[in-house]
Design an enzyme around this catalytic site. Structure first.
Site, PDB file in Angstrom:
ATOM      1  N   ARG A  91     -18.352-109.147 -17.716  1.00  0.00           N
ATOM      2  CA  ARG A  91     -19.264-109.738 -18.685  1.00  0.00           C
ATOM      3  C   ARG A  91     -18.521-110.836 -19.443  1.00  0.00           C
ATOM      4  O   ARG A  91     -17.601-110.562 -20.218  1.00  0.00           O
ATOM      5  CB  ARG A  91     -19.779-108.672 -19.650  1.00  0.00           C
ATOM      6  CG  ARG A  91     -20.719-109.240 -20.701  1.00  0.00           C
ATOM      7  CD  ARG A  91     -21.135-108.201 -21.730  1.00  0.00           C
ATOM      8  NE  ARG A  91     -21.855-108.869 -22.805  1.00  0.00           N
ATOM      9  CZ  ARG A  91     -21.657-108.662 -24.101  1.00  0.00           C
ATOM     10  NH1 ARG A  91     -20.744-107.783 -24.500  1.00  0.00           N
ATOM     11  NH2 ARG A  91     -22.347-109.320 -24.989  1.00  0.00           N
ATOM     12  N   HIS A 135     -22.390-115.777 -27.674  1.00  0.00           N
ATOM     13  CA  HIS A 135     -21.490-114.814 -28.294  1.00  0.00           C
ATOM     14  C   HIS A 135     -20.846-115.478 -29.519  1.00  0.00           C
ATOM     15  O   HIS A 135     -19.634-115.632 -29.599  1.00  0.00           O
ATOM     16  CB  HIS A 135     -20.438-114.334 -27.297  1.00  0.00           C
ATOM     17  CG  HIS A 135     -19.801-113.033 -27.669  1.00  0.00           C
ATOM     18  ND1 HIS A 135     -19.715-111.959 -26.804  1.00  0.00           N
ATOM     19  CD2 HIS A 135     -19.210-112.617 -28.813  1.00  0.00           C
ATOM     20  CE1 HIS A 135     -19.093-110.954 -27.397  1.00  0.00           C
ATOM     21  NE2 HIS A 135     -18.770-111.335 -28.616  1.00  0.00           N
ATOM     22  N   GLU A 180     -25.029-109.116 -30.034  1.00  0.00           N
ATOM     23  CA  GLU A 180     -24.980-108.597 -31.403  1.00  0.00           C
ATOM     24  C   GLU A 180     -25.587-109.527 -32.443  1.00  0.00           C
ATOM     25  O   GLU A 180     -24.902-110.045 -33.329  1.00  0.00           O
ATOM     26  CB  GLU A 180     -23.533-108.255 -31.782  1.00  0.00           C
ATOM     27  CG  GLU A 180     -22.900-107.210 -30.892  1.00  0.00           C
ATOM     28  CD  GLU A 180     -21.506-106.788 -31.334  1.00  0.00           C
ATOM     29  OE1 GLU A 180     -20.994-105.810 -30.772  1.00  0.00           O
ATOM     30  OE2 GLU A 180     -20.929-107.442 -32.232  1.00  0.00           O
ATOM     31  N   ASN A 308     -23.870-102.157 -27.502  1.00  0.00           N
ATOM     32  CA  ASN A 308     -22.464-102.059 -27.898  1.00  0.00           C
ATOM     33  C   ASN A 308     -22.323-100.929 -28.899  1.00  0.00           C
ATOM     34  O   ASN A 308     -23.086-100.853 -29.872  1.00  0.00           O
ATOM     35  CB  ASN A 308     -21.980-103.362 -28.532  1.00  0.00           C
ATOM     36  CG  ASN A 308     -21.940-104.519 -27.552  1.00  0.00           C
ATOM     37  OD1 ASN A 308     -22.158-104.345 -26.363  1.00  0.00           O
ATOM     38  ND2 ASN A 308     -21.655-105.716 -28.048  1.00  0.00           N
ATOM     39  N   TYR A 310     -19.282 -98.667 -31.134  1.00  0.00           N
ATOM     40  CA  TYR A 310     -17.890 -98.431 -31.530  1.00  0.00           C
ATOM     41  C   TYR A 310     -17.734 -97.237 -32.469  1.00  0.00           C
ATOM     42  O   TYR A 310     -16.752 -96.506 -32.380  1.00  0.00           O
ATOM     43  CB  TYR A 310     -17.310 -99.683 -32.196  1.00  0.00           C
ATOM     44  CG  TYR A 310     -17.079-100.819 -31.236  1.00  0.00           C
ATOM     45  CD1 TYR A 310     -15.931-100.864 -30.444  1.00  0.00           C
ATOM     46  CD2 TYR A 310     -18.007-101.838 -31.094  1.00  0.00           C
ATOM     47  CE1 TYR A 310     -15.712-101.910 -29.548  1.00  0.00           C
ATOM     48  CE2 TYR A 310     -17.796-102.884 -30.200  1.00  0.00           C
ATOM     49  CZ  TYR A 310     -16.650-102.909 -29.433  1.00  0.00           C
ATOM     50  OH  TYR A 310     -16.442-103.931 -28.538  1.00  0.00           O
ATOM     51  N   GLU A 378     -20.295-103.105 -24.445  1.00  0.00           N
ATOM     52  CA  GLU A 378     -18.982-103.085 -25.095  1.00  0.00           C
ATOM     53  C   GLU A 378     -18.699-101.683 -25.615  1.00  0.00           C
ATOM     54  O   GLU A 378     -19.576-101.036 -26.191  1.00  0.00           O
ATOM     55  CB  GLU A 378     -18.897-104.043 -26.291  1.00  0.00           C
ATOM     56  CG  GLU A 378     -18.778-105.505 -25.967  1.00  0.00           C
ATOM     57  CD  GLU A 378     -18.633-106.357 -27.221  1.00  0.00           C
ATOM     58  OE1 GLU A 378     -18.031-105.882 -28.211  1.00  0.00           O
ATOM     59  OE2 GLU A 378     -19.124-107.495 -27.213  1.00  0.00           O
TER      60      GLU A 378
END
Length: 473
Positions: A91, A135, A180, A308, A310, A378
């Site tokens: 990606r 991005h 995002e 994504n 985290y 991600e």
């Protein structure tokens, strides 16, 4: 809370690979400004991150992406690392100012040629290119004209997307419009922590809307040009819970869910705005940016959803304090995840909760019937990596990735259609406002010499990829 699932402290890559469904895609991800460097080469113009990172006090130690990992010149070496790793897909993102320095008009041939060479190199190694069109590196001239709070930027983005597709679409079959949009809008125009560094709640909400409008316009235009390709968007989402059962914490968690998830998932997946949004931000915006027909555009049908993840959001009521005026109508909302005594914490200060990715996937599955296939685009962790005797031992990263893949396998077993996982990231790189002080890579980068050194996690991930079941599910 910490991960409560019954998982071994250390697992062999083969053991974890056996839990993944057949045909599950494994890859890595990186982004243009974080790795490319060569900011003045090939006709590239400045982006908002060039401006922001060169503004004193905005990034750690004044770091910037002028050189970064020099991927612009070393991409063949980096693709060779991916081939050694054995990934199915990479990606990448396209730097808008490398294609259109002013954010509009004819494309720059040198910029297009760089990405064309990169795509050809990937395909030559049997690696599928998955291209993210935005991005975060907005051309500075578009920011000067109003940026994402300005509706025209959405139309300029759709034109840029089609221009890239015209040059790469014969070889790129999977496209991600945005990465995002929460960060681009809330951190870029709300808290000011990211480029362009604006602190304005109303501007943040307008930016969020126009980002999603640009996404929908791009999907519509690209699908018209090539209906056989696949189109999606990447959202960073969190499993949200109240820190305690106190009413004020539960109320704060409900508002946090609107900001972190629903402000983006509802317009994209359901064609509506969260019911509480206007009330929450009544003092900041009249939502005049929303026009008739917009939500039909933002909810353009998707072939997949990128997610994504985290860390989780554990919310407690926190009184609003300056100098963080962003989205101040959530005056009693703690935006940061509070840390608990038994938390494992990454170098970014984020709590590790592998089970959070399972809970998040189940929340999406249950909240949005008909959810398109999901890719984790991600996931990874920053660690205190050091080179000792010519090697980098990073057991924390191995444990992190292993735990999250196992939790993801549980979500698949529970019925969520998750098709793949992209680890962040292949290389250590410019970590936005944190500069080069945080390392996420499977490969250590010496920023002085640009020497690449695979870490222990590189070998572990390579073994995992080699051991998983290939072929159709």
């Amino acid at each position: 809370m910490t991960d409560t699932l019954d998982r071994p402290e250390t697992a062999t890559a083969a053991e974890t690979a056996r839990l993944l469904p057949p045909g599950f895609e494994l890859g890595v991800a990186m982004a243009s400004y974080q790795i490319e460097g060569a900011v003045h080469e090939g006709g590239r113009g400045p982006s908002i991150w060039d401006t922001f990172s060169h503004t004193p006090g905005k990034t750690a130690r004044g770091d910037n992406g002028d050189v970064a990992c020099d991927h612009f010149h070393r991409y063949r070496e980096d693709v060779a690392l991916m081939a050694d790793l054995g990934v199915d897909a990479y990606r990448l993102s396209v730097a808008w100012p490398r294609i259109q320095p002013d954010g509009r008009g004819p494309v720059i041939r040198e910029g297009v040629d760089f990405y064309s060479r990169l795509v050809d190199e990937l395909l030559g190694q049997g690696i599928t290119p998955v291209v993210t069109l935005y991005h975060w590196d907005l051309p500075q001239p578009l920011e000067d004209a109003g940026g994402w709070p300005h509706r025209d930027t959405a139309h300029r983005f759709a034109e840029f997307a089609v221009a890239v597709q015209e040059h790469l679409g014969d070889r790129v079959r999977r496209w991600i419009t945005l990465n995002e949009p929460y960060c681009s809008s809330v951190l870029g125009y709300g808290t000011g922590r990211h480029a362009p560094g604006v602190k304005d709640a109303g501007a943040s909400l307008a930016a969020a809307h126009h980002l999603l409008l640009g996404h929908g316009l791009a999907v519509g235009a690209m699908r018209e040009a090539d209906p056989e390709a696949s189109y999606g968007i990447t959202l960073n989402l969190e499993p949200v819970s109240a820190l305690t059962d106190k009413p004020q914490d539960r109320a704060a968690a409900a508002r946090s869910l609107v900001l972190s998830n629903l402000l983006f998932t509802e317009p994209v997946l359901a064609g509506r705005y969260p019911t509480d949004a206007r009330e929450i931000w009544s003092a900041s915006s009249d939502f005049s940016f929303l026009r008739d027909g917009d939500l039909e555009v933002t909810s353009a049908p998707l072939d997949f959803l990128g997610v994504n993840y985290y860390f989780p959001a554990r919310v407690r009521a926190v009184p609003h304090r300056e100098p963080e005026p962003a989205l101040r109508q959530i005056d009693d909302l703690g935006l940061a995840a509070p840390l608990l005594a038994d938390d494992e914490v990454t170098e970014m200060g984020w709590p590790v909760d592998a089970d959070g990715i399972r809970r998040l996937m189940l929340w999406l599955h249950e909240t949005y019937p008909g959810l398109p296939p999901v890719y984790v685009t991600e996931n990874g962790r920053a660690a205190d990596d050091t080179v000792e005797a010519g090697a980098v031992a990073d057991p924390e990263r191995i444990r992190y990735v292993d735990g999250h893949l196992r939790a993801l396998a549980e979500a698949v077993a529970a019925g969520v259609d998750v098709r793949g996982y992209f680890l962040w990231s292949l290389l250590d790189n410019f970590e936005w406002a944190a500069g080069y002080a945080r390392r996420f890579g499977l490969v250590h980068v010496d920023y002085e010499t640009q020497q690449r050194l695979p870490k222990a996690s590189f070998g572990w991930y390579r073994d995992l990829i080699a051991a998983r079941t290939v072929g159709p599910a």
